[in-house]
Every structure is written in C-alpha cells, then in structure tokens.
Scaffold this motif. Structure first.
Motif, PDB file in Angstrom:
ATOM      1  N   PRO A   1     -43.508  20.887  39.038  1.00  0.00           N
ATOM      2  CA  PRO A   1     -42.855  21.937  39.432  1.00  0.00           C
ATOM      3  C   PRO A   1     -41.317  22.171  38.722  1.00  0.00           C
ATOM      4  O   PRO A   1     -40.917  23.263  38.456  1.00  0.00           O
ATOM      5  N   TRP A   2     -40.957  21.117  37.928  1.00  0.00           N
ATOM      6  CA  TRP A   2     -39.574  21.522  37.189  1.00  0.00           C
ATOM      7  C   TRP A   2     -39.564  21.272  35.892  1.00  0.00           C
ATOM      8  O   TRP A   2     -38.998  21.570  35.304  1.00  0.00           O
ATOM      9  N   GLY A   3     -40.640  20.482  35.442  1.00  0.00           N
ATOM     10  CA  GLY A   3     -40.788  20.014  33.959  1.00  0.00           C
ATOM     11  C   GLY A   3     -40.438  18.747  33.592  1.00  0.00           C
ATOM     12  O   GLY A   3     -39.967  17.891  34.293  1.00  0.00           O
ATOM     13  N   ARG A   4     -41.002  18.157  32.457  1.00  0.00           N
ATOM     14  CA  ARG A   4     -40.968  16.739  32.219  1.00  0.00           C
ATOM     15  C   ARG A   4     -39.561  16.283  32.133  1.00  0.00           C
ATOM     16  O   ARG A   4     -38.708  16.787  31.369  1.00  0.00           O
ATOM     17  N   VAL A   5     -39.094  15.199  33.082  1.00  0.00           N
ATOM     18  CA  VAL A   5     -37.914  14.585  32.852  1.00  0.00           C
ATOM     19  C   VAL A   5     -38.041  13.726  31.792  1.00  0.00           C
ATOM     20  O   VAL A   5     -38.664  12.695  31.334  1.00  0.00           O
ATOM     21  N   THR A   6     -36.796  14.010  30.814  1.00  0.00           N
ATOM     22  CA  THR A   6     -36.685  12.970  29.473  1.00  0.00           C
ATOM     23  C   THR A   6     -35.442  12.146  29.673  1.00  0.00           C
ATOM     24  O   THR A   6     -35.648  10.969  28.988  1.00  0.00           O
ATOM     25  N   ARG A   7     -34.409  12.131  30.444  1.00  0.00           N
ATOM     26  CA  ARG A   7     -33.192  11.716  30.455  1.00  0.00           C
ATOM     27  C   ARG A   7     -32.959  11.623  31.753  1.00  0.00           C
ATOM     28  O   ARG A   7     -33.000  12.529  32.725  1.00  0.00           O
ATOM     29  N   VAL A   8     -32.289  10.179  32.322  1.00  0.00           N
ATOM     30  CA  VAL A   8     -31.650  10.194  33.616  1.00  0.00           C
ATOM     31  C   VAL A   8     -30.350   9.372  33.552  1.00  0.00           C
ATOM     32  O   VAL A   8     -30.135   8.823  32.512  1.00  0.00           O
ATOM     33  N   THR A   9     -29.300   9.921  33.869  1.00  0.00           N
ATOM     34  CA  THR A   9     -28.040   9.213  34.245  1.00  0.00           C
ATOM     35  C   THR A   9     -27.688   8.694  35.506  1.00  0.00           C
ATOM     36  O   THR A   9     -28.025   9.591  36.504  1.00  0.00           O
TER      37      THR A   9
ATOM     38  N   TRP B   1     -25.819   5.525  31.696  1.00  0.00           N
ATOM     39  CA  TRP B   1     -24.778   5.475  32.632  1.00  0.00           C
ATOM     40  C   TRP B   1     -23.627   5.709  32.522  1.00  0.00           C
ATOM     41  O   TRP B   1     -23.075   5.850  31.188  1.00  0.00           O
ATOM     42  N   PHE B   2     -22.626   6.278  33.113  1.00  0.00           N
ATOM     43  CA  PHE B   2     -21.499   6.521  33.190  1.00  0.00           C
ATOM     44  C   PHE B   2     -20.667   5.978  34.497  1.00  0.00           C
ATOM     45  O   PHE B   2     -20.879   6.142  35.781  1.00  0.00           O
ATOM     46  N   THR B   3     -19.449   5.361  34.110  1.00  0.00           N
ATOM     47  CA  THR B   3     -18.840   4.706  35.454  1.00  0.00           C
ATOM     48  C   THR B   3     -17.703   5.774  35.787  1.00  0.00           C
ATOM     49  O   THR B   3     -17.618   6.087  37.166  1.00  0.00           O
ATOM     50  N   ASP B   4     -16.809   6.110  34.943  1.00  0.00           N
ATOM     51  CA  ASP B   4     -15.709   7.232  35.394  1.00  0.00           C
ATOM     52  C   ASP B   4     -16.133   8.882  35.710  1.00  0.00           C
ATOM     53  O   ASP B   4     -15.915   9.449  36.441  1.00  0.00           O
ATOM     54  N   GLU B   5     -17.131   9.007  34.554  1.00  0.00           N
ATOM     55  CA  GLU B   5     -17.534  10.583  34.558  1.00  0.00           C
ATOM     56  C   GLU B   5     -18.518  10.878  35.658  1.00  0.00           C
ATOM     57  O   GLU B   5     -18.711  12.133  35.961  1.00  0.00           O
ATOM     58  N   GLN B   6     -19.316   9.985  36.282  1.00  0.00           N
ATOM     59  CA  GLN B   6     -20.357  10.463  37.335  1.00  0.00           C
ATOM     60  C   GLN B   6     -20.104   9.965  38.516  1.00  0.00           C
ATOM     61  O   GLN B   6     -19.800   8.731  38.745  1.00  0.00           O
ATOM     62  N   ASP B   7     -20.326  10.928  39.486  1.00  0.00           N
ATOM     63  CA  ASP B   7     -20.326  10.364  41.036  1.00  0.00           C
ATOM     64  C   ASP B   7     -21.305   9.213  41.085  1.00  0.00           C
ATOM     65  O   ASP B   7     -22.143   9.277  40.834  1.00  0.00           O
ATOM     66  N   PRO B   8     -20.660   8.189  41.949  1.00  0.00           N
ATOM     67  CA  PRO B   8     -21.642   6.961  42.173  1.00  0.00           C
ATOM     68  C   PRO B   8     -22.757   7.571  43.050  1.00  0.00           C
ATOM     69  O   PRO B   8     -23.878   6.499  43.100  1.00  0.00           O
ATOM     70  N   HIS B   9     -22.783   8.199  43.873  1.00  0.00           N
ATOM     71  CA  HIS B   9     -23.889   8.725  44.771  1.00  0.00           C
ATOM     72  C   HIS B   9     -24.820   9.902  44.328  1.00  0.00           C
ATOM     73  O   HIS B   9     -25.649  10.666  44.877  1.00  0.00           O
ATOM     74  N   LYS B  10     -24.598  10.050  42.849  1.00  0.00           N
ATOM     75  CA  LYS B  10     -25.418  11.242  42.279  1.00  0.00           C
ATOM     76  C   LYS B  10     -26.268  10.397  41.048  1.00  0.00           C
ATOM     77  O   LYS B  10     -25.893   9.675  40.250  1.00  0.00           O
ATOM     78  N   LEU B  11     -27.479  11.370  40.966  1.00  0.00           N
ATOM     79  CA  LEU B  11     -28.310  11.008  39.881  1.00  0.00           C
ATOM     80  C   LEU B  11     -28.355  12.314  39.371  1.00  0.00           C
ATOM     81  O   LEU B  11     -28.832  13.295  39.646  1.00  0.00           O
ATOM     82  N   ILE B  12     -28.714  12.290  37.604  1.00  0.00           N
ATOM     83  CA  ILE B  12     -28.385  13.305  36.825  1.00  0.00           C
ATOM     84  C   ILE B  12     -29.888  13.301  36.240  1.00  0.00           C
ATOM     85  O   ILE B  12     -29.938  12.250  35.564  1.00  0.00           O
ATOM     86  N   LEU B  13     -30.690  14.375  36.268  1.00  0.00           N
ATOM     87  CA  LEU B  13     -32.030  14.313  35.491  1.00  0.00           C
ATOM     88  C   LEU B  13     -31.923  15.580  34.485  1.00  0.00           C
ATOM     89  O   LEU B  13     -31.431  16.715  34.774  1.00  0.00           O
ATOM     90  N   LEU B  14     -32.612  15.237  33.424  1.00  0.00           N
ATOM     91  CA  LEU B  14     -32.372  16.269  32.219  1.00  0.00           C
ATOM     92  C   LEU B  14     -33.858  16.394  31.778  1.00  0.00           C
ATOM     93  O   LEU B  14     -34.792  15.429  31.640  1.00  0.00           O
ATOM     94  N   SER B  15     -34.114  17.849  31.669  1.00  0.00           N
ATOM     95  CA  SER B  15     -35.638  18.352  31.179  1.00  0.00           C
ATOM     96  C   SER B  15     -35.377  19.184  29.952  1.00  0.00           C
ATOM     97  O   SER B  15     -34.353  20.132  30.057  1.00  0.00           O
ATOM     98  N   TYR B  16     -36.275  19.023  29.006  1.00  0.00           N
ATOM     99  CA  TYR B  16     -36.082  20.192  28.029  1.00  0.00           C
ATOM    100  C   TYR B  16     -36.462  21.464  28.426  1.00  0.00           C
ATOM    101  O   TYR B  16     -35.820  22.497  28.315  1.00  0.00           O
ATOM    102  N   ALA B  17     -37.608  21.741  29.578  1.00  0.00           N
ATOM    103  CA  ALA B  17     -37.816  22.986  30.127  1.00  0.00           C
ATOM    104  C   ALA B  17     -36.826  23.535  30.784  1.00  0.00           C
ATOM    105  O   ALA B  17     -36.539  24.683  31.060  1.00  0.00           O
ATOM    106  N   ARG B  18     -36.087  22.860  31.961  1.00  0.00           N
ATOM    107  CA  ARG B  18     -35.346  23.515  32.868  1.00  0.00           C
ATOM    108  C   ARG B  18     -33.774  23.188  32.689  1.00  0.00           C
ATOM    109  O   ARG B  18     -33.174  23.539  33.415  1.00  0.00           O
ATOM    110  N   GLY B  19     -33.552  22.157  32.009  1.00  0.00           N
ATOM    111  CA  GLY B  19     -31.847  21.768  31.833  1.00  0.00           C
ATOM    112  C   GLY B  19     -31.529  20.658  32.668  1.00  0.00           C
ATOM    113  O   GLY B  19     -32.303  19.552  32.418  1.00  0.00           O
ATOM    114  N   ARG B  20     -30.697  20.763  33.815  1.00  0.00           N
ATOM    115  CA  ARG B  20     -30.284  19.665  34.450  1.00  0.00           C
ATOM    116  C   ARG B  20     -30.537  19.790  35.783  1.00  0.00           C
ATOM    117  O   ARG B  20     -30.292  20.792  36.468  1.00  0.00           O
TER     118      ARG B  20
END
Length: 187
Positions: free
Chosen positions: A59-67, A91-110
């Motif tokens: 439904p969203w596109g191939r996930v290529t990266r996760v932070t 991984w990011f300690t200060d830049e990313q909310d500790p309760h959040k996962l970020i997924l990246l896809s070439y097809a749909r972005g973030r």
C-alpha cells in the motif's frame, strides 16, 4: 538504557506469523505530525521490522530506511533482511522522538509512526492507535505517550479514592468520626 549497534545483521530470522499491529491515518487525510501507530511485540528490531515492512510494501511502497531513537531499543542492527530486500537502520538520540519510528520509501517519501511499547495493555494500545491515526493530529509521539501516562495516573487515583470510600474512607465533611458515633447512640 544503552543501545548496542550491530555491525552486520543479515541473517534470516523467523518472522512471527501473527499479523502486524499497525494503524494508519486514512489515505487522503489532512496531514498531521504522525502517520499512524505501530505496536511491536518486542523490542527486537531485527525480528519486528520484516512484518512491518511486509505490511507497508504494497500500500505504501518499498521501505528502504528506518530510523529510531535508541532509548527504547536495546540492539539496533545496521541492516535488516526483509522480504526481497534489505532495510538500512539508523538512529538519532537528540534529533528523534524516542517514541517514534521514521520509515523512508523511494515511492512515497517519509512516514512517522508512534511506537507503542510492546508491554502496553490492549486498551492502552487501542487508545494510542486511535489517537495516532487521527487526521491532522498535532500531538507528537511523546505527547501522546505523556497524555496516556496522565490518563492512567488519573484512573489509578480515582480507583484508589473509590477503594478508600468503599472501605469506610473519610468522615463526611463537617463531622468527626466521634460525632457520627454519638449520633448513632442517641438515635
């Protein structure tokens, strides 16, 4: 909590046959700070990510990266083998909310997902999933978690007060326990 960064993790691990616990904002909705919520069964990214990416690939596109933020993930693999490809994990300690996962896809972005703790109860997870999938939501992942913590504390306080009242509790306002006893003797 300290996180361990694994140098190479491309070994195939058994994937749970249980369906992924995922709730997304409806397509075409007003964008908000979160795109939904994910409730993993453990804090093992190498084990949990394949099911999540499988659920999102069509439904969203191939996930290529996760932070992630390493606060809640004891081991962070650099790469995870998923169906048909490899996902790079950062991984990011200060830049990313500790309760959040970020997924990246070439097809749909973030895509930003609230990560519900694996140990959360069903009712808590349901409330958080519903709140995270609200179109145009303005609460961050940590904001949602803090709100849930406050709600749980309030519920626990009400239960303690109810227990106190049903176990005898305090005397009614303006009366001392001795006056109550005296009134029953007179009547």
């Amino acid at each position: 909590m300290t996180a361990t960064i694994e140098r190479t993790t491309l070994t195939e691990r058994p994937v749970s046959s249980s369906p992924v616990r995922l709730s997304l904002v409806p397509a075409g909705s007003v964008p908000g700070l979160l795109d939904g919520a994910w409730w993993p069964r453990s804090r093992d990214l190498a084990r949990e990510l394949p099911a999540l990416t499988d659920a999102l690939d069509v439904p969203w596109g191939r996930v290529t990266r996760v932070t992630v933020n390493p606060t809640h993930w004891p081991v962070i693999p650099r790469k995870v083998a998923v169906t048909g490809h490899t996902v790079h994990v950062g991984w990011f300690t200060d830049e990313q909310d500790p309760h959040k996962l970020i997924l990246l896809s070439y097809a749909r972005g973030r895509m930003d997902l609230l990560v519900i703790p694996p140990e959360a109860g069903v009712a808590t997870a349901a409330r958080l999933m519903s709140a995270a999938r609200a179109p145009g939501g303005l609460l961050t992942a940590s904001g949602l978690m803090a709100g849930e913590d406050e709600a749980l504390e309030g519920t626990e306080a009400r239960h303690r007060e109810e227990d106190w009242e049903t176990d005898g509790g305090a005397a009614p306002a303006g009366r001392s326990p001795d006056r109550r006893r005296d009134a029953t003797r007179e009547g």
